[in-house]
Motif scaffolding. Structure first.
Motif, PDB file in Angstrom:
ATOM      1  N   GLU A  68      51.281-119.154 -21.574  1.00 49.36           N
ATOM      2  CA  GLU A  68      52.596-119.751 -21.340  1.00 49.36           C
ATOM      3  C   GLU A  68      52.963-120.581 -22.563  1.00 49.36           C
ATOM      4  OE1 GLU A  68      54.395-119.077 -18.634  1.00 49.36           O
ATOM      5  OE2 GLU A  68      52.783-117.834 -17.836  1.00 49.36           O
ATOM      6  N   ALA A  69      54.223-120.977 -22.666  1.00 47.47           N
ATOM      7  CA  ALA A  69      54.638-121.838 -23.773  1.00 47.47           C
ATOM      8  C   ALA A  69      53.749-123.075 -23.806  1.00 47.47           C
ATOM      9  CB  ALA A  69      56.100-122.229 -23.606  1.00 47.47           C
ATOM     10  N   SER A  99      56.668-112.559 -31.966  1.00 42.81           N
ATOM     11  CA  SER A  99      56.464-112.690 -30.518  1.00 42.81           C
ATOM     12  C   SER A  99      56.701-114.116 -30.029  1.00 42.81           C
ATOM     13  CB  SER A  99      55.041-112.258 -30.150  1.00 42.81           C
ATOM     14  OG  SER A  99      54.841-110.906 -30.473  1.00 42.81           O
ATOM     15  N   GLY A 100      57.077-115.007 -30.938  1.00 43.58           N
ATOM     16  CA  GLY A 100      57.360-116.385 -30.545  1.00 43.58           C
ATOM     17  C   GLY A 100      56.213-117.347 -30.762  1.00 43.58           C
ATOM     18  N   ALA A 123      52.926-121.648 -28.950  1.00 40.53           N
ATOM     19  CA  ALA A 123      53.642-120.556 -28.286  1.00 40.53           C
ATOM     20  C   ALA A 123      54.970-121.115 -27.783  1.00 40.53           C
ATOM     21  CB  ALA A 123      52.816-120.000 -27.126  1.00 40.53           C
ATOM     22  N   THR A 124      56.062-120.548 -28.255  1.00 40.76           N
ATOM     23  CA  THR A 124      57.381-121.023 -27.838  1.00 40.76           C
ATOM     24  C   THR A 124      57.831-120.385 -26.534  1.00 40.76           C
ATOM     25  OG1 THR A 124      58.528-119.332 -29.128  1.00 40.76           O
ATOM     26  CG2 THR A 124      58.056-121.430 -30.232  1.00 40.76           C
ATOM     27  N   GLN A 125      57.144-119.336 -26.133  1.00 40.93           N
ATOM     28  CA  GLN A 125      57.396-118.647 -24.869  1.00 40.93           C
ATOM     29  C   GLN A 125      56.141-117.882 -24.496  1.00 40.93           C
ATOM     30  OE1 GLN A 125      60.625-115.865 -25.570  1.00 40.93           O
ATOM     31  NE2 GLN A 125      60.190-116.075 -27.741  1.00 40.93           N
ATOM     32  N   THR A 126      56.133-117.214 -23.366  1.00 45.52           N
ATOM     33  CA  THR A 126      54.942-116.492 -22.923  1.00 45.52           C
ATOM     34  C   THR A 126      54.582-115.384 -23.910  1.00 45.52           C
ATOM     35  OG1 THR A 126      55.496-116.946 -20.619  1.00 45.52           O
ATOM     36  CG2 THR A 126      53.932-115.165 -21.033  1.00 45.52           C
ATOM     37  N   ILE A 127      53.317-115.374 -24.313  1.00 40.62           N
ATOM     38  CA  ILE A 127      52.792-114.372 -25.242  1.00 40.62           C
ATOM     39  C   ILE A 127      51.515-113.796 -24.644  1.00 40.62           C
ATOM     40  CG2 ILE A 127      51.870-113.949 -27.551  1.00 40.62           C
ATOM     41  CD1 ILE A 127      53.341-116.427 -28.523  1.00 40.62           C
ATOM     42  N   THR A 128      51.355-112.493 -24.731  1.00 43.46           N
ATOM     43  CA  THR A 128      50.117-111.831 -24.318  1.00 43.46           C
ATOM     44  C   THR A 128      49.389-111.361 -25.568  1.00 43.46           C
ATOM     45  OG1 THR A 128      51.131-111.109 -22.245  1.00 43.46           O
ATOM     46  CG2 THR A 128      49.135-109.939 -22.966  1.00 43.46           C
TER      47      THR A 128
END
Length: 145
Positions: A68-69, A99-100, A123-128
């Motif tokens: 998560e962010a 990817s943010g 992480a600025t947003q959700t990353i996998t």
């Protein structure tokens, strides 16, 4: 002056993982911990205990991290041993940036040695991210007087 990939690799313990880049070496992800803040004072820094992030199994059978962010501490599968004339930095690969995510490290000073390098991921947003993926690049510069 930035070193080429062959010279960079000579300062690393690659453990047979990662890959040469034009002016550095791509680092592979070993583990991730969530950063929970801390205190930076004039005389002492105290870091709150990290929270370990576990992998989950994807539908395709891969071990992945779903982040998560937030801010995370990354540990890589590679180590380094710098001599007294070189300084290193770790930066994100473009795929992570697109990817943010932003990956950066502190300064790896001349003479620094460690078995597993690390850096921070914002992480600025959700990353996998798949465990073992090439997510960052180490660059090394020669120091001049």
């Amino acid at each position: 002056m930035l070193l080429d990939a062959n010279r960079v690799e000579s300062f690393l313990q690659t453990n047979g993982k990662g890959k040469k880049a034009q002016v550095g070496y791509d680092l592979t992800l070993k583990s991730i911990n969530k950063v929970n803040g801390g205190f930076v004072m004039k005389d002492k820094t105290t870091i709150n205990e990290y929270t370990e992030i576990n992998t989950t199994l994807s539908n395709s059978g891969k071990n992945i991290y779903v982040l998560e962010a937030g801010t995370y501490s990354l540990t890589f599968e590679q180590g380094c041993k710098l001599d007294s004339c070189h300084t290193a930095f770790i930066r994100h690969r473009s795929s992570v940036l697109r990817s943010g995510g932003i990956i950066t490290s502190g300064v790896y000073d001349p003479g620094f040695e460690v078995e597993e390098m690390g850096a921070m991921l914002i992480a600025t947003q959700t990353i996998t991210i798949e465990q073992g993926a090439r997510v960052a690049q180490i660059i090394i510069m020669k120091n001049y007087e």
